[in-house]
Write a protein that holds these residues in place. Structure first.
Motif, PDB file in Angstrom:
ATOM      1  N   THR A  44       0.749  93.106 -66.178  1.00  0.00           N
ATOM      2  CA  THR A  44       0.266  91.737 -66.283  1.00  0.00           C
ATOM      3  C   THR A  44       1.058  90.979 -67.334  1.00  0.00           C
ATOM      4  N   VAL A  45       1.344  91.659 -68.452  1.00  0.00           N
ATOM      5  CA  VAL A  45       2.121  91.012 -69.520  1.00  0.00           C
ATOM      6  C   VAL A  45       3.455  90.543 -68.944  1.00  0.00           C
ATOM      7  N   LEU A  46       4.136  91.437 -68.209  1.00  0.00           N
ATOM      8  CA  LEU A  46       5.440  91.088 -67.641  1.00  0.00           C
ATOM      9  C   LEU A  46       5.303  89.958 -66.627  1.00  0.00           C
ATOM     10  N   GLY A  47       4.321  90.089 -65.745  1.00  0.00           N
ATOM     11  CA  GLY A  47       4.142  89.083 -64.699  1.00  0.00           C
ATOM     12  C   GLY A  47       3.862  87.713 -65.286  1.00  0.00           C
ATOM     13  N   VAL A  48       2.866  87.643 -66.165  1.00  0.00           N
ATOM     14  CA  VAL A  48       2.488  86.350 -66.738  1.00  0.00           C
ATOM     15  C   VAL A  48       3.612  85.844 -67.650  1.00  0.00           C
ATOM     16  N   GLY A  49       4.237  86.760 -68.392  1.00  0.00           N
ATOM     17  CA  GLY A  49       5.350  86.374 -69.270  1.00  0.00           C
ATOM     18  C   GLY A  49       6.472  85.758 -68.458  1.00  0.00           C
ATOM     19  N   ALA A 307      -1.167  93.993 -61.125  1.00  0.00           N
ATOM     20  CA  ALA A 307      -2.498  94.165 -60.536  1.00  0.00           C
ATOM     21  C   ALA A 307      -2.661  95.588 -60.012  1.00  0.00           C
ATOM     22  N   VAL A 308      -1.619  96.065 -59.327  1.00  0.00           N
ATOM     23  CA  VAL A 308      -1.684  97.431 -58.792  1.00  0.00           C
ATOM     24  C   VAL A 308      -1.834  98.424 -59.949  1.00  0.00           C
ATOM     25  N   GLY A 309      -1.104  98.169 -61.048  1.00  0.00           N
ATOM     26  CA  GLY A 309      -1.199  99.030 -62.234  1.00  0.00           C
ATOM     27  C   GLY A 309      -2.617  99.079 -62.774  1.00  0.00           C
ATOM     28  N   ILE A 310      -3.216  97.902 -62.910  1.00  0.00           N
ATOM     29  CA  ILE A 310      -4.586  97.850 -63.437  1.00  0.00           C
ATOM     30  C   ILE A 310      -5.537  98.554 -62.472  1.00  0.00           C
ATOM     31  N   ALA A 311      -5.356  98.261 -61.176  1.00  0.00           N
ATOM     32  CA  ALA A 311      -6.247  98.859 -60.176  1.00  0.00           C
ATOM     33  C   ALA A 311      -6.158 100.384 -60.240  1.00  0.00           C
ATOM     34  N   ASN A 312      -4.907 100.856 -60.324  1.00  0.00           N
ATOM     35  CA  ASN A 312      -4.676 102.296 -60.358  1.00  0.00           C
ATOM     36  C   ASN A 312      -5.330 102.949 -61.567  1.00  0.00           C
ATOM     37  N   SER A 346     -11.566  95.632 -66.496  1.00  0.00           N
ATOM     38  CA  SER A 346     -10.283  95.263 -65.897  1.00  0.00           C
ATOM     39  C   SER A 346      -9.989  93.789 -66.134  1.00  0.00           C
ATOM     40  N   THR A 347     -11.038  92.944 -66.137  1.00  0.00           N
ATOM     41  CA  THR A 347     -10.811  91.520 -66.365  1.00  0.00           C
ATOM     42  C   THR A 347     -10.373  91.275 -67.807  1.00  0.00           C
ATOM     43  N   VAL A 348     -11.017  91.991 -68.745  1.00  0.00           N
ATOM     44  CA  VAL A 348     -10.615  91.842 -70.154  1.00  0.00           C
ATOM     45  C   VAL A 348      -9.163  92.292 -70.314  1.00  0.00           C
ATOM     46  N   LEU A 349      -8.817  93.407 -69.662  1.00  0.00           N
ATOM     47  CA  LEU A 349      -7.430  93.891 -69.705  1.00  0.00           C
ATOM     48  C   LEU A 349      -6.478  92.833 -69.172  1.00  0.00           C
ATOM     49  N   GLY A 350      -6.842  92.261 -68.009  1.00  0.00           N
ATOM     50  CA  GLY A 350      -6.008  91.227 -67.395  1.00  0.00           C
ATOM     51  C   GLY A 350      -5.874  90.024 -68.308  1.00  0.00           C
ATOM     52  N   THR A 351      -6.983  89.619 -68.937  1.00  0.00           N
ATOM     53  CA  THR A 351      -6.953  88.454 -69.816  1.00  0.00           C
ATOM     54  C   THR A 351      -6.070  88.719 -71.029  1.00  0.00           C
ATOM     55  N   LEU A 352      -6.247  89.912 -71.633  1.00  0.00           N
ATOM     56  CA  LEU A 352      -5.410  90.253 -72.788  1.00  0.00           C
ATOM     57  C   LEU A 352      -3.942  90.278 -72.376  1.00  0.00           C
ATOM     58  N   GLY A 353      -3.676  90.877 -71.205  1.00  0.00           N
ATOM     59  CA  GLY A 353      -2.310  90.909 -70.688  1.00  0.00           C
ATOM     60  C   GLY A 353      -1.792  89.500 -70.467  1.00  0.00           C
ATOM     61  N   GLY A 354      -2.648  88.653 -69.925  1.00  0.00           N
ATOM     62  CA  GLY A 354      -2.264  87.261 -69.686  1.00  0.00           C
ATOM     63  C   GLY A 354      -1.943  86.541 -70.978  1.00  0.00           C
ATOM     64  N   VAL A 389      -4.511  83.257 -64.979  1.00  0.00           N
ATOM     65  CA  VAL A 389      -3.863  84.042 -63.917  1.00  0.00           C
ATOM     66  C   VAL A 389      -4.017  85.533 -64.233  1.00  0.00           C
ATOM     67  N   GLY A 390      -3.842  85.868 -65.529  1.00  0.00           N
ATOM     68  CA  GLY A 390      -4.033  87.252 -65.970  1.00  0.00           C
ATOM     69  C   GLY A 390      -5.455  87.723 -65.711  1.00  0.00           C
ATOM     70  N   SER A 391      -6.426  86.883 -66.068  1.00  0.00           N
ATOM     71  CA  SER A 391      -7.837  87.242 -65.865  1.00  0.00           C
ATOM     72  C   SER A 391      -8.112  87.497 -64.395  1.00  0.00           C
ATOM     73  N   LEU A 392      -7.602  86.589 -63.555  1.00  0.00           N
ATOM     74  CA  LEU A 392      -7.832  86.692 -62.120  1.00  0.00           C
ATOM     75  C   LEU A 392      -7.214  87.986 -61.588  1.00  0.00           C
ATOM     76  N   THR A 393      -5.995  88.284 -62.076  1.00  0.00           N
ATOM     77  CA  THR A 393      -5.332  89.525 -61.665  1.00  0.00           C
ATOM     78  C   THR A 393      -6.219  90.719 -62.003  1.00  0.00           C
ATOM     79  N   GLY A 394      -6.736  90.739 -63.250  1.00  0.00           N
ATOM     80  CA  GLY A 394      -7.586  91.840 -63.685  1.00  0.00           C
ATOM     81  C   GLY A 394      -8.856  91.938 -62.855  1.00  0.00           C
ATOM     82  N   LEU A 395      -9.429  90.775 -62.582  1.00  0.00           N
ATOM     83  CA  LEU A 395     -10.682  90.733 -61.814  1.00  0.00           C
ATOM     84  C   LEU A 395     -10.463  91.310 -60.417  1.00  0.00           C
ATOM     85  N   LEU A 396      -9.415  90.843 -59.747  1.00  0.00           N
ATOM     86  CA  LEU A 396      -9.142  91.309 -58.383  1.00  0.00           C
ATOM     87  C   LEU A 396      -8.803  92.796 -58.385  1.00  0.00           C
ATOM     88  N   ALA A 397      -8.006  93.199 -59.401  1.00  0.00           N
ATOM     89  CA  ALA A 397      -7.586  94.601 -59.474  1.00  0.00           C
ATOM     90  C   ALA A 397      -8.789  95.510 -59.709  1.00  0.00           C
TER      91      ALA A 397
END
Lengths: 416, 232
Positions: A44-49, A307-312, A346-354, A389-397
């Protein structure tokens, strides 16, 4: 049924999980495995970055293009002679003899003048009247007819001597001004010794040398003579049409482009086409789409990988923590409490990553802008949207792992 | 019929059959009453059905037939949400493998049981500390499970089971992972809880543990055998 009512009265209240406690549990779950959490966030960090950096860099770059554009192009109007240049017919010049004056009278015009390439095929140009062949050295010298107004409109830097003026033009004097490149090719560096340039054995006194121009850089390689002199000696332009170069005040260009053909040829304005500078907004949009399209796709791919990483990882965590899930279920957690916990994780992870990605993206834009001496431009909207966008990624993942977690039976607690 | 109050547990024809090509009658129809404050031990060899009984008593599994009243409520037919609520409020579990979260302190582990009854953080903390004091761990409030002995861990688990003041304390081989000296301490703790009026059901295969209970039931081949009142 009264029995059900009685039962209900004796039953304990439904399990509840306070929002704050749920968030606390999720964060505790992440903090307990900091290394894994950071690695999970990486995608997520890479994607959002990448997303922020691409948007920031394109907007910064566009801004620079925009600045250059505003400074010069936005104040340049070209009027072109549309008379067909058919070699079989007698060439005509659609510009009237007083073209410069007509246009210069318009409000908002800084300087204006007609110019064209001299209609000469393999002319001999040199500092001595010489037969053809000797002039090979100066073959790349180009010959222009340019009114004094056109020279002014090109915004020249005079290195030596002076430009010819209305006096020379009025009398169709045999004078010329050299562009720096032409002067070097001809071996002329000063005018105080009254050098002469011969065009097909016709002498032209060099009155000045121009070291630089802001518009019409072609002139730097050319020998310019007054257009009245050119008309008398060589006739109207043949191969390439005559043009008028107009330098305007800032903001006046599009209006002048509209007015110039009418001012020049009120009888037949259709003979002339004015080319205004491109609309700056259109130009920027074009650059935006062409530059950022590919990179946004790449950023999107990064996000999907994230997202796949978080999901996994979340799924692995669910499988690993079956015992904990079973325990929580035995302690009174409902399936939705379990789902909420993993989804929040996962959403918190996504948000932090974002957030981290946004910070890194902004950093990249700042560093690149600093290195390129640009002004860093980042749309504030991007900075707000990117972490979301990061949060959403985490949520979906987290959706699928959360559902899996919710299905873990409390019996699991006893089996482990 | 002379019992002055309804029993905490009342099983009538409760059974559990696992379907398959060959049906497995893990628990044949059981009739059982457990009175308030009673200390009951269920003993039996592996595969005798005592774990099935424990799962049914703890609402971790659903019976095939029969009724189960817990504290006067028929819980066998309840929906999943109600069963979850009953587990959280009325039953305290003690597991053989303690089931503590390794990254949480003793207090936090005890607080976990109160998370889903939506108690506020302050009273959660107070009750957790009180429960830990009750099992003699007031000096280990902030210890992490990996730094604790087996006996200490099981006492944290017992504190967690007690913190919501359940009607029933349900224990699955609570001394199975402990040495005999530590088992002794844990059993003394159970006896103390029993004296204070706590209803306790212990599932065990250890006759020594069963001997400490007020009543012992023997399970064999899915059937509840002799019930013997052991002198307290």
């Amino acid at each position: 049924m009264t029995r059900t009512k009685d039962e209900d009265r004796g039953l304990p209240p439904f399990s509840r999980l306070r929002l704050r406690d749920g968030l606390g549990e999720a964060i505790a779950g992440l903090v307990q495995r900091p290394g894994r959490s950071v690695l999970t966030m990486l995608g997520t960090v890479l994607g959002v970055g990448a997303f922020v950096a691409v948007l920031g860099l394109t907007s910064s770059a566009t801004q620079q293009i925009g600045n250059a554009f505003t400074a010069l192009t936005a104040t340049t109007v070209t009027v072109q002679d549309r008379t067909p240049t058919d070699p079989s017919t007698t060439p005509v010049l659609s510009f009237p003899p007083d073209a410069d004056e007509r246009v210069q009278r318009l409000n908002g015009v800084a300087a204006a003048g007609v110019w064209w390439q001299l209609p000469l095929r393999s002319p001999s140009v040199g500092t001595r009247p010489a037969p053809p062949g000797e002039s090979a050295r100066a073959r790349s010298v180009r010959l222009f007819a340019a009114s004094p107004g056109a020279l002014q409109a090109a915004r020249p830097v005079v290195a030596a001597g002076t430009l010819y003026n209305q006096f020379h033009r009025g009398r169709a004097e045999q004078v010329c001004v050299l562009g720096a490149g032409a002067a070097r090719l001809l071996g002329i560096s000063r005018v105080d010794n009254q050098p002469v340039v011969f065009i097909n054995s016709t002498p032209y006194s060099v009155v000045g040398i121009v070291s630089d121009v802001e518009r019409l850089p072609d002139l730097l390689l050319g020998v310019m003579i007054p257009e009245s002199t050119a008309l008398r000696a060589y006739g109207p332009p043949r191969d390439s049409p005559a043009r008028m170069l107009i330098g305007t005040d800032v903001g006046a260009a599009r209006l002048i482009a509209h007015q110039a053909p009418l001012a020049l040829r009120p009888d037949r304005p259709e003979l002339l086409t004015a080319v205004p500078p491109p609309d700056p907004h259109g130009l920027r949009d074009e650059i935006d789409t062409s530059l950022s399209g590919l990179f946004l796709v790449l950023a999107g791919i990064c996000l999907v990988i994230g997202a796949v990483g978080i999901a996994n990882t979340t799924l692995v965590a669910v499988l690993e923590r079956r015992g904990e899930i079973g325990l929580r279920r035995a302690l009174g957690a409902g399936p939705r409490h379990i789902a909420a916990q993993f989804l929040t994780e996962s959403t918190v992870l996504g948000t932090l990553g974002g957030l981290a990605g946004t910070a890194i993206g902004i950093g990249v834009v700042a560093v690149v802008a600093l290195a390129q001496e640009w002004t860093a431009v980042i749309n504030p909207y991007t900075v707000v949207v990117a972490p979301a966008v990061g949060s959403l990624t985490g949520l979906l993942a987290g959706l699928y792992p959360a559902l899996r977690a919710a299905r873990v039976e409390p019996l699991e607690a006893l089996r482990t | 019929m002379s019992a002055p109050e309804a029993p905490v547990i009342r099983l009538r024809g409760l059974s559990r059959t696992f379907p398959g090509t060959v049906e497995v009658h893990a628990l044949r129809p059981v009739e059982l009453d457990v009175r308030e404050g009673e200390f009951l031990a269920v003993v039996g060899p592996s595969g005798s059905g005592k774990s099935t009984l424990l799962n049914l008593l703890g609402l971790l599994d659903r019976p095939t037939a029969g009724t189960y009243e817990l504290g006067g409520i028929d819980v066998a037919g309840l929906g999943e949400r109600r069963r979850t609520a009953v587990r959280g409020h009325l039953i305290g579990f003690v597991f053989q493998s303690f089931q503590l979260l390794p990254y949480r302190t003793a207090t936090e582990n005890v607080e976990l049981a109160q998370l889903y009854v939506a108690r506020d953080a302050r009273s959660r903390r107070l009750r957790a500390v009180e429960a830990l004091r009750r099992v003699g761990l007031e000096h280990r409030l902030d210890a992490l499970p990996p730094t604790m002995s087996g006996g200490e861990r099981q006492r944290v688990a017992i504190a967690r089971a007690l913190v919501n003041r359940p009607r029933l304390l349900l224990c699955d081989e609570p001394t199975g992972n402990l040495d005999s000296r530590t088992s002794e301490i844990i059993m003394e703790l159970f006896e103390e809880l029993h004296r204070s009026g706590q209803t306790i059901v212990i599932i065990t295969h250890d006759p020594a543990v069963a001997a400490r209970a007020g009543r012992t039931l023997v399970m064999r081949d899915g059937e509840l055998g002799s019930t013997a009142e052991t002198p307290a």
